[in-house]
Design an enzyme around this catalytic site. Structure first.
Site, PDB file in Angstrom:
ATOM      1  N   ARG A  66       7.819  51.869  -2.318  1.00 28.99           N
ATOM      2  CA  ARG A  66       7.722  52.811  -1.195  1.00 28.99           C
ATOM      3  C   ARG A  66       8.873  52.606  -0.215  1.00 28.99           C
ATOM      4  O   ARG A  66       9.392  53.564   0.350  1.00 28.99           O
ATOM      5  CB  ARG A  66       6.358  52.694  -0.495  1.00 28.99           C
ATOM      6  CG  ARG A  66       6.082  53.813   0.485  1.00 28.99           C
ATOM      7  CD  ARG A  66       4.658  53.789   1.003  1.00 28.99           C
ATOM      8  NE  ARG A  66       3.710  54.489   0.157  1.00 28.99           N
ATOM      9  CZ  ARG A  66       3.474  55.801   0.210  1.00 28.99           C
ATOM     10  NH1 ARG A  66       4.114  56.566   1.071  1.00 28.99           N
ATOM     11  NH2 ARG A  66       2.585  56.347  -0.578  1.00 28.99           N
ATOM     12  N   GLU A 122      -0.871  56.823   8.289  1.00 30.48           N
ATOM     13  CA  GLU A 122       0.291  55.930   8.341  1.00 30.48           C
ATOM     14  C   GLU A 122       1.565  56.518   8.947  1.00 30.48           C
ATOM     15  O   GLU A 122       2.286  55.814   9.654  1.00 30.48           O
ATOM     16  CB  GLU A 122       0.622  55.446   6.920  1.00 30.48           C
ATOM     17  CG  GLU A 122      -0.451  54.575   6.309  1.00 30.48           C
ATOM     18  CD  GLU A 122      -0.163  54.326   4.835  1.00 30.48           C
ATOM     19  OE1 GLU A 122      -0.267  55.274   4.048  1.00 30.48           O
ATOM     20  OE2 GLU A 122       0.194  53.200   4.492  1.00 30.48           O
TER      21      GLU A 122
HETATM   22  N1  MTE Z   1      -6.943  53.592  11.941  1.00 25.84           N
HETATM   23  C1  MTE Z   1      -7.843  52.698  12.398  1.00 25.84           C
HETATM   24  N2  MTE Z   1      -8.504  52.961  13.528  1.00 25.84           N
HETATM   25  N3  MTE Z   1      -8.073  51.531  11.725  1.00 25.84           N
HETATM   26  C2  MTE Z   1      -7.390  51.221  10.575  1.00 25.84           C
HETATM   27  O1  MTE Z   1      -7.616  50.166   9.991  1.00 25.84           O
HETATM   28  N4  MTE Z   1      -5.697  51.927   8.924  1.00 25.84           N
HETATM   29  C3  MTE Z   1      -4.513  52.760   8.691  1.00 25.84           C
HETATM   30  C4  MTE Z   1      -4.783  54.208   9.058  1.00 25.84           C
HETATM   31  N5  MTE Z   1      -5.389  54.298  10.358  1.00 25.84           N
HETATM   32  C5  MTE Z   1      -6.419  52.149  10.083  1.00 25.84           C
HETATM   33  C6  MTE Z   1      -6.254  53.361  10.804  1.00 25.84           C
HETATM   34  C7  MTE Z   1      -4.036  52.714   7.307  1.00 25.84           C
HETATM   35  S1  MTE Z   1      -3.073  51.419   6.821  1.00 25.84           S
HETATM   36  C8  MTE Z   1      -4.320  53.707   6.418  1.00 25.84           C
HETATM   37  S2  MTE Z   1      -3.690  53.692   4.852  1.00 25.84           S
HETATM   38  C9  MTE Z   1      -5.190  54.833   6.775  1.00 25.84           C
HETATM   39  O2  MTE Z   1      -5.684  54.730   8.101  1.00 25.84           O
HETATM   40  C10 MTE Z   1      -6.361  54.873   5.788  1.00 25.84           C
HETATM   41  O3  MTE Z   1      -7.282  55.842   6.097  1.00 25.84           O
HETATM   42  P1  MTE Z   1      -7.103  57.404   5.718  1.00 25.84           P
HETATM   43  O4  MTE Z   1      -6.457  57.456   4.381  1.00 25.84           O
HETATM   44  O5  MTE Z   1      -8.470  57.906   5.747  1.00 25.84           O
HETATM   45  O6  MTE Z   1      -6.211  57.960   6.790  1.00 25.84           O
HETATM   46  N1  HPA Z   2      -0.176  52.691  -0.415  1.00 28.38           N
HETATM   47  C1  HPA Z   2      -1.181  51.823  -0.332  1.00 28.38           C
HETATM   48  N2  HPA Z   2      -1.630  51.142  -1.361  1.00 28.38           N
HETATM   49  C2  HPA Z   2      -1.050  51.339  -2.541  1.00 28.38           C
HETATM   50  C3  HPA Z   2       0.007  52.229  -2.686  1.00 28.38           C
HETATM   51  C4  HPA Z   2       0.465  52.947  -1.573  1.00 28.38           C
HETATM   52  O1  HPA Z   2       1.403  53.747  -1.646  1.00 28.38           O
HETATM   53  N3  HPA Z   2       0.384  52.213  -3.976  1.00 28.38           N
HETATM   54  C5  HPA Z   2      -0.408  51.327  -4.578  1.00 28.38           C
HETATM   55  N4  HPA Z   2      -1.277  50.786  -3.722  1.00 28.38           N
HETATM   56 MO1  MOS Z   3      -2.779  51.527   4.319  1.00 24.95          MO
HETATM   57  S1  MOS Z   3      -1.259  50.145   4.369  1.00 24.95           S
HETATM   58  O1  MOS Z   3      -2.175  52.176   2.792  1.00 24.95           O
HETATM   59  O2  MOS Z   3      -4.043  50.514   3.853  1.00 24.95           O
END
Ligand code: MTE
Ligand code: HPA
Ligand code: MOS
Length: 766
Positions: free
Chosen positions: A324, A711
């Site tokens: 990534r 993210e």
């Molecule tokens: N928001 C909160 N409040 N707490 C979290 O742990 N994790 C982040 C983001 N936002 C997180 C957050 C990360 S690393 C990811 S990948 C996404 O939320 C995962 O949730 P989603 O795919 O439902 O957005």
């Molecule tokens: N994001 C988070 N976790 C993962 C990914 C990614 O792009 N690919 C494989 N595991």
């Molecule tokens: Mo988020 S780093 O893909 O849990």
């Protein structure tokens, strides 16, 4: 035919509106149940991990008798007590649950103490340095050193297009540079925790704070040598995960489960914050070396870069993180000739892992830092240099990894942001301020972002859901995603309510559970609502179709209120629950060539930040930040704004105050508690913080045309770092390139200021 709206409880749309988080009323009252709040079953024992006191060494013996004799100790487990496979690596099987014959980092779990109370377990585990006998081996503690030894956790990766070396050689200007970007601790407020309850007939039920219940199920089954159907993993919610509970919850899940099964008693393992820092990995710190060739407008003609990540001691998720990073080096820019080399350096430190952005921020930071140099060296506006490099629409629109950028909105988005943030006007004002202010210096920073949405491992892009309609009309949803505060359950409930024409309160989402939806992916890569929203929508649609069919045969119920309709359908033996499944279409990826279409679509955004730096102390304050961020057609603007603001501040902490320091000889992580590791506080939030949504339909067929938001906004605070560098540069001559490293702590700022003074500060492109 549709379920007639008049028969439903509500006909108003349930998506696209700012509804509160489904658990907000519980969060604010302290009534939301986290794992440690689950009432303990009688006979519950408590575990604590005994950690290696050495960064590298041959393990000779553990004095188990001494540990057994400690007050309250019921059992002590070592690697020999793991009945199945002693491994918790998510991809490569290189990650022992408990050390076998070698220890690879200071903090590595060596034994598990199980005692009658958590306090007694921790007291006994604290004897680790007295009971572990090991022969020290020389540790490798930095990514640079490991790279020099060509010591990697996975083979180097290369992403190339065209002939970068020739393009650089032929370019009118050339710059070469290096810089270092620190790692980051997830600092979820709820620490890692697992509570394992042995059940009848050799099965186990594990409550685990994890983003990946299915992976926990697999790891526990492997560790026990059991079939997967004997392990149930449940997670109602996490108090934050941020990537730190994608793979790193596994060691605790396995330890609690193995101990519980061995002793036939419930075992809880709640990890203390300091131990959490010492045991688990975090965002990869990166080192960059690069050479770039560009023209008079700052347009990049060719770029070559080494990206060296500190992977820590095992592979964990480092390979996809590096992938990534390489796939985000382009950020929002068309790079005609590139040669990128990714190295996952193997060091004797905690094994680094997922953290919000998953390598994307590190890759994009490299190109932003490099463009900042180009703009400074040419004496041009950083905005103009960036605009000159933006992806085009009909041409200049293919990424180095071969995906066509079809949904580009970057020019329009950035144009709107700089207009609303009054970029040009404030640039002049900052220059005027600096001319009259010898000590306090202001700076402005700007950057755009493009972030690819989907797991870069194609088959992870699938999800399942179950929707139950009970005979009183109330609805229960279960899906494969996990709730970590990001509002996923709220969004999925909205989708189901909308599909059935019901108000949100008619729909309840329950804990994620491997006994309900099987073979789930991690809730990660920001795909939670894209994947699970679509799966839940599919399930709800099936129910609607069944009710439609029922109504066409029994039109007398068409005007009935929803509960009566459901009752009638039940009496007619209509199946009132359904599953739903979704797989993201059109993805393919060649992981050897790093080519394909890894992303369903891109999310975009941009930020402008203004800071003031005290050049006598190196301290700074963020005065103002302006953000415009693309969430497609928002499912829930309140939640999306919260995600953007939270990510901005979290990224600001990463780049300004959160510093990780390992002792250069012992490898002890010195910054392993909030006393020494500084996350941002409310006082660090910009007093002027304008966050707006760039709302337009996602051209990709995503759930209600929304875009993932979890993210991407973590990249926005690069603008803060760039603003600090701008303030530092204002102390040097025009064209100077301050050697500011990230995080831009007061020390780092003072070093950069000193370096500018020492060098006479000017540098210009060759
Ligand atoms: N928001 C909160 N409040 N707490 C979290 O742990 N994790 C982040 C983001 N936002 C997180 C957050 C990360 S690393 C990811 S990948 C996404 O939320 C995962 O949730 P989603 O795919 O439902 O957005
Ligand atoms: N994001 C988070 N976790 C993962 C990914 C990614 O792009 N690919 C494989 N595991
Ligand atoms: Mo988020 S780093 O893909 O849990």
């Amino acid at each position: 035919m549709n379920v007639p709206r008049e028969s439903a409880l509500a006909a108003t749309p349930q998506v696209g509106i700012a509804l509160p988080h489904e658990s907000a009323h519980l969060h604010v009252r302290g009534q939301a149940t986290y794992i440690d709040d689950i009432p303990e079953v009688a006979g519950t024992l408590h575990a604590a991990v005994g950690c290696s006191p050495l960064a590298h060494g041959r393990l000779l013996a553990v004095d188990l008798d001494l540990l057994q004799a400690q007050p309250g100790v019921v059992a002590v487990l070592t690697a020999a007590d793991i009945p199945g496979s002693n491994d918790c690596g998510p991809i490569v099987r290189d990650d022992p649950i408990l050390a076998e014959d070698t220890v690879h980092f200071l903090g590595q779990p060596v034994f598990l103490v199980v005692a009658t109370s958590r306090d007694l377990a921790r007291r006994a585990a604290a004897r680790a340095k007295d009971v572990i006998r090991a022969e020290p081996l020389p540790p490798v503690l930095t990514a640079r050193e490991a790279h020099a030894r060509q010591q990697y956790v996975v083979p180097p990766m290369h992403l190339a297009r065209g002939d970068a070396a020739a393009a650089i050689a032929a370019a009118p200007h050339k710059l070469t540079g290096s810089f270092s970007l620190g790692g980051q601790e997830q600092f979820y407020l709820e620490g890692q925790i697992s509570y394992a309850l042995p059940q009848e007939d050799a099965t186990v039920h594990l409550h685990c704070s994890t983003q990946h219940p299915t992976e926990m199920q697999h790891v526990v089954a492997h560790a026990l040598g059991w079939a997967q159907h004997r392990v149930q993993v449940t997670c109602r919610r996490m108090g934050g995960g941020f990537g730190g509970k994608e793979s790193q919850s596994a060691v605790f899940a396995a330890l609690a489960s193995v101990a519980a099964v061995k002793l036939g008693r419930p075992v809880k393992l709640r990890v203390d914050r300091d131990d959490d820092f010492l045991i688990t990995g975090r965002r990869h710190g990166f080192e960059f070396d690069w050479t770039v060739g560009f023209d008079d407008d700052g347009r990049i003609l060719g770029v070559e870069a080494d990206l060296i990540a500190n992977a820590g001691c095992t592979a964990d998720l480092s390979a996809p993180v590096m992938t990534r990073a390489l796939c985000h080096f382009d950020n929002a820019y068309w790079l005609p000739h590139v040669a990128l080399h990714g190295y996952c350096a193997k060091t004797n430190t905690q094994s680094n892992t997922a953290f919000r952005g998953f390598g994307g921020p590190q890759g994009a930071f490299a190109v932003e830092r490099l463009l900042d140099d180009i703009a400074r060296a040419l004496g041009r506006d950083p905005l103009a240099v960036r605009q000159a490099n933006f992806y085009g629409r009909a041409k200049r629109n293919v990424t180095p990894y071969g995906q066509v950028v079809e949904d580009n909105v970057i020019d329009d988005l950035v144009a709107r942001l700089v207009r609303d943030a009054r970029w040009a006007e404030r640039r002049a004002a900052v220059n005027t301020f600096n001319a009259g202010s010898p000590v306090l210096k202001k700076g402005l920073g700007l950057m755009p972002l493009k972030f690819g949405i989907s797991f870069n491992v194609a088959h992870f892009n699938q999800a399942g859901a179950l929707v139950h309609v009970y005979t009183d009309g109330s609805v229960l949803v279960n899906h494969g995603g996990t709730e970590m505060g990001q509002g996923l359950n709220t969004k999925v409930a909205q989708v189901v309510a909308h599909e059935l024409g019901l108000p949100l309160h008619a729909v309840r989402v329950t804990a994620t559970d491997t006994h309900k939806v099987a073979n789930t992916s991690a809730t990660a890569a920001s795909t939670g609502s894209d994947l699970n929203g679509k799966a839940a929508q599919a399930a709800a649609r099936t129910l609607r179709q069944r009710l439609d069919a029922f109504l066409s045969e029994h039109p007398q119920h068409a005007a009935a209120p929803w509960p009566a309709l459901v009752q009638a359908a039940y009496a007619a033996r209509v199946q009132l629950w359904s599953d739903g499944f979704y797989a993201t279409p059109g993805l393919h990826w060649d992981r050897d060539k790093l080519q394909g279409r890894p992303f369903f679509y891109f999310a975009y955004g941009a930020a402008v930040a203004e800071v003031v730096v005290d050049t006598l102390t190196g301290e700074h304050r963020v005065l103002r930040a302006d953000v415009l961020h693309d969430v497609g057609r928002s499912l829930n603007p309140a939640i999306d704004l919260g995600q953007i603001e939270g990510a901005f501040i979290q990224g600001q902490g990463w780049l300004t105050s959160e510093e990780l320091v390992w002792h250069p000889q012992t490898g002890m992580l010195a910054t392993h508690a909030p006393s020494t590791y500084k996350i941002p506080t409310a006082n660090d939030c910009p007093p002027v913080f304008n966050v707006a949504l760039y709302e337009a339909d996602n051209p990709a067929d995503s759930i209600h045309r929304s875009k993932a938001v979890g993210e991407p906004p973590i990249l926005l605070p690069f603008s803060v770092f760039l603003a600090i560098r701008d303030a530092v540069a204002s102390t040097g001559e025009s064209g100077c390139l301050p050697p500011l490293q990230a995080p831009a702590t007061p020390e780092a700022v003072m070093e950069a200021l000193a370096a500018l003074r020492a060098s006479g500060s000017s540098a210009s492109p060759t």
